[in-house]
Scaffold this motif. Sequence first.
Motif, PDB file in Angstrom:
ATOM      1  N   VAL A  31     149.784   0.191  71.679  1.00 27.72           N
ATOM      2  CA  VAL A  31     148.152  -0.266  70.507  1.00 27.72           C
ATOM      3  C   VAL A  31     147.943   0.580  70.598  1.00 27.72           C
ATOM      4  N   SER A  32     146.746   0.721  69.099  1.00 34.10           N
ATOM      5  CA  SER A  32     145.602   1.911  68.959  1.00 34.10           C
ATOM      6  C   SER A  32     144.892   2.120  68.069  1.00 34.10           C
ATOM      7  N   GLY A  33     143.804   2.196  68.016  1.00 34.85           N
ATOM      8  CA  GLY A  33     142.844   1.439  66.849  1.00 34.85           C
ATOM      9  C   GLY A  33     141.612   2.473  66.838  1.00 34.85           C
ATOM     10  N   VAL A  34     140.884   2.250  65.385  1.00 35.38           N
ATOM     11  CA  VAL A  34     139.615   3.721  65.596  1.00 35.38           C
ATOM     12  C   VAL A  34     138.557   2.076  65.193  1.00 35.38           C
ATOM     13  N   ASN A  35     137.256   2.550  65.596  1.00 35.81           N
ATOM     14  CA  ASN A  35     136.458   1.430  66.019  1.00 35.81           C
ATOM     15  C   ASN A  35     134.958   2.936  65.582  1.00 35.81           C
TER      16      ASN A  35
END
Length: 247
Positions: A31-35
């Motif tokens: 899991v990874s992401g941008v914010n």
Amino acid sequence: LLKARKVFFIGIGGIGISALAQMMLAQGKEVSGVNDEEGETTALLRKLGIEVTARLNLAVGALPEADLYVYSDAWLYRGPEIIEEAKKTGKPVMSYFEALGEISKNYKVIAISGTHGKTTTTAMVANVLVDAGLDPTVIVGSFVKSFKSNFRAGRSEYLVVEADEFARHMLHFHSYIGVVTNIEVDHLDTYKDLDDIKQTFKKFLAQSEHKITNYEKYLEKVPKLSVPGEHNRMNAAAALAVAEILN
């Protein structure tokens, strides 16, 4: 969703979507992401080993490869170009509630909806189930004091989830138990009027397995609470109604 090994979240710091990110991490996915801002949720995600990229550091055309992209509805306005970039990859792209609705099909879902009191009632129901030894998985729109997170990984068939009425999101759930705390005029950017809101909640309840129960009759059974107010007594009465259905 079951096949996806690598999931990238667009707007991963949102209070709901960050819980889903934790749920997928607990299922063994990468899991990874941008914010676009830092806060309590991003700090927790990083502590769990999830890579969170600041939006300013995500170069155009450099979206990380993934088997699945999940976006927060807020990013339809805050970062639509990133969602469009995800769609161009040809990989599945889902909204938070679409993804959660699909995952929930593997559980007996207790979905808490309504205009007010969703978060508190979800937390109350979660604590009741935990104390009763039913070991639920929980997704809630706030950090719950008893498990210091907006997510709890359980090993049972129960999933307790806060089901938002905005954009008719709660209709993604076919609940084992569906709870409506109350209904008032709200989100008129989504609904035409109060009757439209009522009809949507009727549909939500029609998708639930259990017969309609008026939770007001549980008010007299509500014990002294650690939180004040008649509205919290009503939330607790709804939680007691769920508890009785589950014996």
